[in-house]
Design a protein around this motif. Structure first.
Motif, short mmCIF file in Angstrom:
data_model
loop_
_atom_site.label_atom_id
_atom_site.label_comp_id
_atom_site.label_asym_id
_atom_site.label_seq_id
_atom_site.Cartn_x
_atom_site.Cartn_y
_atom_site.Cartn_z
N PHE A 84 33.98 75.43 2.42
CA PHE A 84 35.19 74.78 2.92
C PHE A 84 36.06 74.40 1.73
O PHE A 84 35.60 74.40 0.58
N GLU A 85 37.32 74.12 2.02
CA GLU A 85 38.25 73.75 0.95
C GLU A 85 38.82 72.36 1.20
O GLU A 85 38.93 71.92 2.35
N ALA A 86 39.15 71.68 0.10
CA ALA A 86 39.81 70.36 0.19
C ALA A 86 41.01 70.42 -0.74
O ALA A 86 40.93 70.94 -1.85
N ALA A 91 40.65 64.02 -0.07
CA ALA A 91 40.12 64.84 1.04
C ALA A 91 38.69 65.28 0.74
O ALA A 91 37.82 65.29 1.62
N LEU A 92 38.45 65.64 -0.52
CA LEU A 92 37.11 66.07 -0.94
C LEU A 92 36.11 64.94 -0.77
O LEU A 92 35.01 65.14 -0.24
N GLY A 94 36.29 62.46 1.28
CA GLY A 94 36.06 62.25 2.72
C GLY A 94 35.03 63.23 3.27
O GLY A 94 34.12 62.84 4.01
N ARG A 95 35.15 64.51 2.87
CA ARG A 95 34.21 65.53 3.37
C ARG A 95 32.79 65.29 2.84
O ARG A 95 31.80 65.38 3.58
N LEU A 96 32.71 65.00 1.54
CA LEU A 96 31.37 64.79 0.94
C LEU A 96 30.72 63.52 1.48
O LEU A 96 29.50 63.46 1.68
N ASN A 97 31.54 62.51 1.73
CA ASN A 97 31.03 61.25 2.27
C ASN A 97 30.42 61.47 3.66
O ASN A 97 29.40 60.85 4.01
N LYS A 98 31.03 62.37 4.42
CA LYS A 98 30.50 62.72 5.75
C LYS A 98 29.14 63.42 5.61
O LYS A 98 28.23 63.18 6.40
N ILE A 99 29.03 64.30 4.62
CA ILE A 99 27.76 65.00 4.37
C ILE A 99 26.69 63.99 3.97
O ILE A 99 25.54 64.05 4.42
#
Length: 254
Positions: A84-86, A91-92, A94-99
């Motif tokens: 995926f891209e950020a 934004a990055l 946010g995505r990593l925090n979800k993981i």
């Protein structure tokens, strides 16, 4: 920390072990910069390095690791075969925090691994204690990564291979290979002594060592209960038998 005697101990927390290495004057230069995952450390690490690894503080077999690559104004992230891209560090994050889902993660400077026939590889240096309590560098081998995989681990589709032929195929001479073997042995002994200063009950260590494209060695992490069974996949069973023989001396194997 546990005291002397008894069976071998295992430390699963990668951050604890990395801090031990970084506190050692000789080993510190061999450890890629590593920080706990936070918003500010993500900003710092992705600003400093083109490639950064995001890995769980606990976990084995290379599971859950993501590779972040900065490409012009965006970040490309690869994890478990998915990409995926950020468009920004916010934004990055946010995505990593979800993981992460509240679990502890680390960020580590990415090392561009040397390749053999197009496949990236890293090295495993196994240290084991004899019945007399002396550390011995028992076996060394290579973990050959599968193309397009984030890690080289056997459990992630990688293959085990022999050290010397792999390095030869990468263009290293016999003299260079001998020098690497000596350096890896020294690195293993220094790491074992470092771990002994923190607890006396370690009986085995598996160092995952990267050889970068400039020929430099890096300690990626240290396993305190390295997996032996994958060595059975090699045609020649001598390495497996050596590990088992040493393991018998401290009760890991029969």
């Amino acid at each position: 920390m546990p005291g002397k005697g008894g069976s071998s101990i295992s430390i699963k927390n990668k951050w604890t072990k990395t801090k031990w290495l970084m506190a050692d004057r000789r080993l510190r230069p061999l450890v890629p910069e590593t920080k706990r995952f936070t918003r500010s450390s993500l900003n710092a690490m992705t600003g400093r390095y083109k490639m950064v690894y995001f890995k769980p503080t606990t976990g084995t077999g290379g599971g859950g690791i993501a590779r972040i690559v900065r490409a012009s104004r965006k970040f490309r992230v690869k994890k478990d075969g998915r990409t995926f891209e950020a468009s920004s560090t916010a934004a990055l994050y946010g995505r990593l925090n979800k993981i992460a889902r509240g679990r502890s993660y680390l960020l580590q400077k990415g090392i561009y691994l040397q390749t053999s026939r197009g496949k990236p590889f890293d090295l495993r240096v196994t240290m084991q204690k004899t019945a007399a309590g002396k550390w011995v560098q028992s076996v060394m081998f290579v973990k050959l990564g599968k193309k397009n995989k984030v890690v080289t681990n056997y459990h992630q589709g990688g293959k085990l291979a022999y050290l010397e032929p792999t390095l030869r195929r990468s263009g290293y001479s016999g003299a260079q290979i001998d020098r690497y073997k000596k350096r890896l042995k020294t690195m293993g002994l220094q790491t074992a002594r470092c771990f002994d200063r923190h607890a006396k009950r370690f009986k085995e260590l598996g160092l995952d060592v990267a050889l970068d494209r400039d020929g430099r060695l890096w300690i990626l992490e240290v396993n305190t209960r390295p997996n032996f069974s994958a060595l059975k996949s090699l045609g020649d069973k001598r390495l497996y038998r050596t590990i088992v023989r040493y393991g018998r001396q401290y009760g890991r194997t029969k």
